[in-house]
Design a protein around this motif. Structure first.
Motif, mmCIF file in Angstrom:
data_model
loop_
_atom_site.group_PDB
_atom_site.id
_atom_site.type_symbol
_atom_site.label_atom_id
_atom_site.label_comp_id
_atom_site.label_asym_id
_atom_site.label_seq_id
_atom_site.Cartn_x
_atom_site.Cartn_y
_atom_site.Cartn_z
ATOM 1 N N HIS A 1 33.890 25.333 43.986
ATOM 2 C CA HIS A 1 34.230 23.990 44.468
ATOM 3 C C HIS A 1 33.332 23.001 43.740
ATOM 4 N N ASP B 1 40.827 28.585 37.128
ATOM 5 C CA ASP B 1 42.127 28.036 37.495
ATOM 6 C C ASP B 1 41.855 26.904 38.473
ATOM 7 N N ARG B 2 42.409 25.735 38.226
ATOM 8 C CA ARG B 2 42.081 24.542 39.004
ATOM 9 C C ARG B 2 43.230 24.124 39.902
ATOM 10 N N THR B 3 42.869 23.853 41.173
ATOM 11 C CA THR B 3 43.818 23.267 42.121
ATOM 12 C C THR B 3 43.085 22.122 42.812
ATOM 13 N N GLY B 4 43.237 20.908 42.297
ATOM 14 C CA GLY B 4 42.475 19.777 42.821
ATOM 15 C C GLY B 4 41.002 19.980 42.529
ATOM 16 N N LYS C 1 39.286 22.290 44.050
ATOM 17 C CA LYS C 1 39.031 23.713 44.282
ATOM 18 C C LYS C 1 39.254 24.473 42.991
ATOM 19 N N ARG D 1 38.983 28.426 40.975
ATOM 20 C CA ARG D 1 38.899 29.870 41.151
ATOM 21 C C ARG D 1 38.698 30.506 39.778
ATOM 22 N N ASN E 1 39.054 32.653 36.712
ATOM 23 C CA ASN E 1 40.125 33.468 36.161
ATOM 24 C C ASN E 1 39.526 34.712 35.490
#
Length: 295
Positions: free
Chosen positions: A17, A49-52, A54, A56, A58
């Motif tokens: 984060h 790997d980006r989501t907003g 957040k 993770r 890879n």
């Protein structure tokens, strides 16, 4: 590739984060984001790997994380070794425990020998301790149960009998021992799941046909005695935590050798300072003196 990039990458990889990682590093989020971006450019692959906000890790990130942790670990070991050689009377001892009843006595004895050494102690679950050992962030852990892993040195320092504590006036106060099945209808107070002794005791009770019913589950084993005294529930209490001044009654457990093994743990590849070596000696001397008293 810069050292700062690796340090920032480690923080983001562990927290996954960007905002929380920036806060932990005391830098702005934009500065952290730019630094991670430059690292990914240098490596030629994305690490997250980006989501907003957040993130993770890879596959690239996971592989690079293992290498980065090893590199930073070795650099930190070098820094600690040089600090120990240049100024052995000062420094910091980092400890993690999941059993803390005897820790005040141990730290008191250690401070008499090394008054200028600071220590930082964390009360953690077993899994949290293992994580810090692998990361190289603690000098020693005091754990029950012992932990057997390839990179962890495990030295059992004490075999601690476990007793049943009941409040004054309880139906068992005229007894000196009790079998586990007799406790199936009792309410218990204890530590949360994840603490080694709790998991061990739940397993033993389940082997005789019942699961303990907990009215209180916490992270502070020292609080259990007060809860038993108040009549909230009964508790499994290690002999090292027994206090005869408490208004409680202690019973032996029939039919089971109910004990916990207390172990000192450290990472095999970690540099052990002279102060840390002395701390280990204090731990061994302390538990050795207890063993002599009980034998």
């Amino acid at each position: 590739m810069e050292l700062l990039q690796l340090q920032y990458f480690l923080a983001v990889a562990r927290l996954e984060h960007m905002t929380e990682a920036a806060r932990s590093l005391h830098v702005t989020q934009s500065s952290l984001s730019k630094t991670i971006g430059r690292l990914e450019e240098d490596l030629g692959v994305p690490l997250f790997d980006r989501t907003g906000r957040k993130l993770r890790l890879n596959e690239y990130g996971n592989r690079f994380l293992r290498r980065a942790e090893k590199a930073l670990f070795e650099l930190e070991q070098g820094r600690q070794e040089l600090s120990d050689l240049s100024n052995p009377e000062y420094g910091t001892l980092n400890l993690a425990v999941n059993t803390a009843g005897m820790l005040p006595h141990i730290l008191h004895e250690f401070r008499k020998k090394r008054p200028h050494i600071h220590f930082h102690v964390q009360m953690l679950t077993t899994q949290e301790m293992v994580t810090l050992i692998h990361r190289g962030e603690v000098d020693f852990c005091l754990s029950s149960p012992p932990i057997e892993e390839d990179d962890i040195e495990c030295q059992i320092v004490y075999i601690d009998p476990i007793l049943i504590a009941v409040p004054a006036g309880h139906r068992l106060t005229d007894r000196s021992s009790v079998s586990l099945p007799e406790l199936k209808d009792e309410w218990f107070v204890g530590v949360r799941k994840g603490h080694g002794t709790r998991d061990l005791l739940d397993s033993v009770c389940e082997s005789v046909g019942f699961t303990p019913k907990y009215v209180y589950e916490g992270n502070e084993p020292a609080r259990l005695s007060a809860l038993v005294e108040a009549g909230i529930g009964i508790a499994f209490i290690p002999s090292t935590a027994m206090n005869l001044r408490d208004r409680m009654h202690y019973l032996q457990v029939e039919g089971h050798e109910l004990v916990r093994e207390i172990a000192l743990l450290w990472r095999k590849s970690r540099y052990i300072s002279r102060a840390a070596l002395e701390f280990r000696e204090v731990v061994l001397e302390y538990f050795g003196s207890i063993s002599k008293k009980t034998n």
